[in-house]
Design a protein around this motif. Sequence first.
Motif, short mmCIF file in Angstrom:
data_model
loop_
_atom_site.label_atom_id
_atom_site.label_comp_id
_atom_site.label_asym_id
_atom_site.label_seq_id
_atom_site.Cartn_x
_atom_site.Cartn_y
_atom_site.Cartn_z
N ILE A 361 0.86 -1.18 0.00
CA ILE A 361 0.00 0.00 0.00
C ILE A 361 0.90 1.24 0.00
CG2 ILE A 361 -1.82 1.21 1.21
CD1 ILE A 361 -2.55 -1.47 2.53
N VAL A 362 0.75 2.08 -1.02
CA VAL A 362 1.64 3.22 -1.23
C VAL A 362 0.80 4.50 -1.31
CG1 VAL A 362 3.43 4.23 -2.67
CG2 VAL A 362 3.25 1.74 -2.47
N LYS A 363 1.29 5.53 -0.61
CA LYS A 363 0.63 6.84 -0.63
C LYS A 363 1.67 7.92 -0.87
CE LYS A 363 -2.75 9.82 -0.03
NZ LYS A 363 -2.06 11.02 -0.55
N GLU A 364 1.47 8.69 -1.94
CA GLU A 364 2.30 9.86 -2.22
C GLU A 364 1.67 11.08 -1.53
OE1 GLU A 364 4.22 9.55 -6.56
OE2 GLU A 364 2.04 9.53 -6.58
N PHE A 365 2.48 11.90 -0.93
CA PHE A 365 1.96 13.15 -0.35
C PHE A 365 3.05 14.21 -0.44
CE2 PHE A 365 3.86 10.73 3.07
CZ PHE A 365 4.50 11.65 3.87
N GLY A 366 2.62 15.44 -0.33
CA GLY A 366 3.48 16.58 -0.60
C GLY A 366 2.94 17.27 -1.85
N ASP A 367 3.79 17.44 -2.84
CA ASP A 367 3.35 18.00 -4.12
C ASP A 367 2.69 16.95 -5.01
OD1 ASP A 367 4.37 20.99 -4.56
OD2 ASP A 367 5.85 19.92 -3.34
N PHE A 371 -2.70 7.50 -4.54
CA PHE A 371 -2.78 6.34 -3.66
C PHE A 371 -2.80 5.08 -4.53
CE2 PHE A 371 -5.29 3.13 -1.39
CZ PHE A 371 -4.59 3.07 -0.20
N TYR A 372 -2.01 4.05 -4.12
CA TYR A 372 -1.89 2.82 -4.90
C TYR A 372 -1.95 1.61 -3.97
CZ TYR A 372 0.18 6.07 -8.31
OH TYR A 372 0.42 7.12 -9.15
N ILE A 373 -2.45 0.52 -4.53
CA ILE A 373 -2.36 -0.80 -3.89
C ILE A 373 -1.80 -1.78 -4.92
CG2 ILE A 373 -3.61 -2.70 -2.81
CD1 ILE A 373 -5.64 -0.75 -1.79
N PHE A 374 -0.67 -2.37 -4.59
CA PHE A 374 -0.01 -3.29 -5.49
C PHE A 374 0.05 -4.69 -4.87
CE2 PHE A 374 2.02 0.89 -6.09
CZ PHE A 374 1.70 1.11 -7.43
N ILE A 417 15.97 19.75 -13.47
CA ILE A 417 15.47 18.47 -13.96
C ILE A 417 13.99 18.34 -13.59
CG2 ILE A 417 15.71 15.96 -13.77
CD1 ILE A 417 17.95 17.40 -15.29
N ASN A 418 13.20 17.90 -14.54
CA ASN A 418 11.78 17.68 -14.30
C ASN A 418 11.60 16.50 -13.35
OD1 ASN A 418 9.01 17.86 -14.47
ND2 ASN A 418 8.88 16.70 -16.39
N ILE A 419 10.76 16.68 -12.34
CA ILE A 419 10.53 15.66 -11.32
C ILE A 419 9.13 15.06 -11.50
CG2 ILE A 419 10.35 15.17 -8.87
CD1 ILE A 419 13.19 15.76 -9.79
N LYS A 420 9.10 13.75 -11.69
CA LYS A 420 7.84 13.02 -11.79
C LYS A 420 8.12 11.56 -11.41
CE LYS A 420 5.24 13.85 -15.32
NZ LYS A 420 4.66 13.84 -16.71
N ASN A 421 7.39 11.07 -10.46
CA ASN A 421 7.62 9.69 -10.01
C ASN A 421 7.10 8.69 -11.04
OD1 ASN A 421 8.68 10.68 -7.61
ND2 ASN A 421 6.69 10.64 -6.58
N SER A 422 7.87 7.63 -11.26
CA SER A 422 7.43 6.54 -12.13
C SER A 422 6.77 5.47 -11.27
CB SER A 422 8.60 5.95 -12.91
OG SER A 422 9.53 5.36 -12.04
N VAL A 423 5.91 4.67 -11.92
CA VAL A 423 5.12 3.66 -11.21
C VAL A 423 5.31 2.31 -11.90
CG1 VAL A 423 2.83 2.98 -10.42
CG2 VAL A 423 3.42 5.41 -10.58
N ASP A 424 5.79 1.34 -11.15
CA ASP A 424 5.81 -0.05 -11.62
C ASP A 424 4.43 -0.64 -11.31
OD1 ASP A 424 8.42 0.19 -12.42
OD2 ASP A 424 9.25 -0.64 -10.56
N GLN A 425 3.55 -0.58 -12.30
CA GLN A 425 2.17 -1.00 -12.04
C GLN A 425 2.06 -2.50 -11.78
OE1 GLN A 425 0.27 0.69 -15.57
NE2 GLN A 425 -0.54 2.36 -14.32
#
Length: 623
Positions: A361-367, A371-374, A417-425
Amino acid sequence: MNSRYTYTLLTLIIALYFVPAQAQTKKSTKKATVKTATKKPAAKPAPKKAAPKPVTKKATDNKNLGDAAAKTAQDTTKKGGGNNPNNAANGGSLSEEIVVTTAYKPVLADAVKIRRNPDLEDKVPFKAPLTYAPLDKRQEQNSEIRQLEAMKRPAEQDSVLTNNFAKVGFGNLKTIYGEGYFANGRDQALQFGGFIKHLSQSGSLQKQTQSRDDVGVFGKSIIGDNNISGRINYNRLGTYFYGYNQDAPNNAFVPTKQHFNTISGEVELTKNYKDVENAFTYAVKLKGYAFSNAYQARENNVVISGFLNQTVKQFYAGLSGSLDLASQKDSLYSLGNNIARVNPYIKFQGDNYKIDAGVNIVKEFGDFGKFYIFPAAKLEVQVVPKYVRLFVEAKGDVNRSSLHDFAMTNPFIGQNINIKNSVDQLDISAGLKGTLAPGLSFKAAIYRNSIKNMPLMVSNFNAEGNKFTVIYDDGKARVNGFNGELDFKATDDFNIFGRVEIKDYQMAKESEPWNLPKFLLTAGTAIHIDSKLTVTGSLLIRGSTTDRLLVLAPTSTPGSPVYNQVKQPIKGFGDLSGSVEYRINSRFSVFAQANNILSSSYQNWLYYPNYGFNIFGGVGYSF
């Protein structure tokens, strides 16, 4: 033997003494006999006595000897008596008196001379007191071959440890190399030490230089049922933006300087392992770093992670999690990029299987605020007992984009550098691993990964001259591939290993996986020829890649330029390196290392050729 001679001699003397005396007495009696006037009536005949028992010779001799001794003690004048039974046995009482006129004295002529003198000395032989000690050993039959007992290994003597080590070397390409390690020595309860490293070299191009410095301290201690460990490191990487298109040289080109500083640290508390049933284990770890470059890029990161695990026979239940806090900023932005993870799981383990089942269970917060469940599941089954295991795995996660990681991958990266998180779905893999023969282990797997926002590094020459930037393949990209690992350790003195990666990219929007190779082979070996000579080697083979060039379109206008994408291929290459070390004695050693032995002219990044053939050597000292 002496007693027997004494006894024989005494018997002979007595016999010689009494036998003639008896004969002489009988003779004298006949001459001097006087009969008395009165006569007693005849006695009744004596009853018959039983026949005497036979007497052995030894008993008879003893009796004669005693009688002879008794006769010498008696008076030679004997008187008869009517009541004497002996006389009655002889026919009545004796009335005669026997008178011995003289004593018999034997002369030497009557004796037989003994030719050998007897040993009359009385010697008692010494007999030592009898002592014995029973053997603490079972009596065994020797009819069968006894099994040999294993010899007990003698106790090993601890070798003299050298806690500190230093190396220094020089070579072509203005290479300066040095490293040192320091520790407190053998202590099971407390370990601490430090290290320092330096490597710098220069190539043939203008400002083609690079230097790397590392300094660190570490420690570990056992406190009760727990152990605590920690480290603090400092890393500095310095270089120049020396790359340019050599087919179109620019005389006004001046490389600018770049450096990256990273201060990192971590501390970990874990419970010591105990071989007990239904064990409860736990661990907690705190780590972080502070990163900066020569300009305005900064990144701070703190990660708190840990797990709890309870074992019930073959059943495991636990919870792991982490809190990843990061702040990233450059001249154009300042971001808070934080991720929280929770992973509850259960495990089943037997002799032939292992099952891990859980969710991530993953939650991004800040900017960012998604929310993800893998899934987080893995299965291992033993298909060939003790040799080959089949495994299947399915997992997913969020990968935080990191300025530090981008810079360590490509030190020629630019600013903002552009910041964007990648997701291993969903990452799915299946394969085999195990041991084919003694010392030969392997792992082979095929996989398919679904990645959203895959990061790609591309050239950004129009904007920053000779620097790179990061773009993202918006959408879902798929990567199919094969990983294979092989490790052959014939003996403790010979080891060879290798890993191969083959990938196929299916991009979402981008036409190519920019600067990502589709084939990669890494291999190495370590050979200890003897206790003094060691040889190591490494091989890197990378397939070809493609970079993206932005070329100004002919239809573009000065106010609104339009760029076309042009594919720029980068050839594959092979890099062979090796080293040799010889220990002169327990203190001193010499070494030599050669890089790019094939002297191939290749480049990892467009317009940034690597260094040519490089060799350096030096001396090491243990203390």
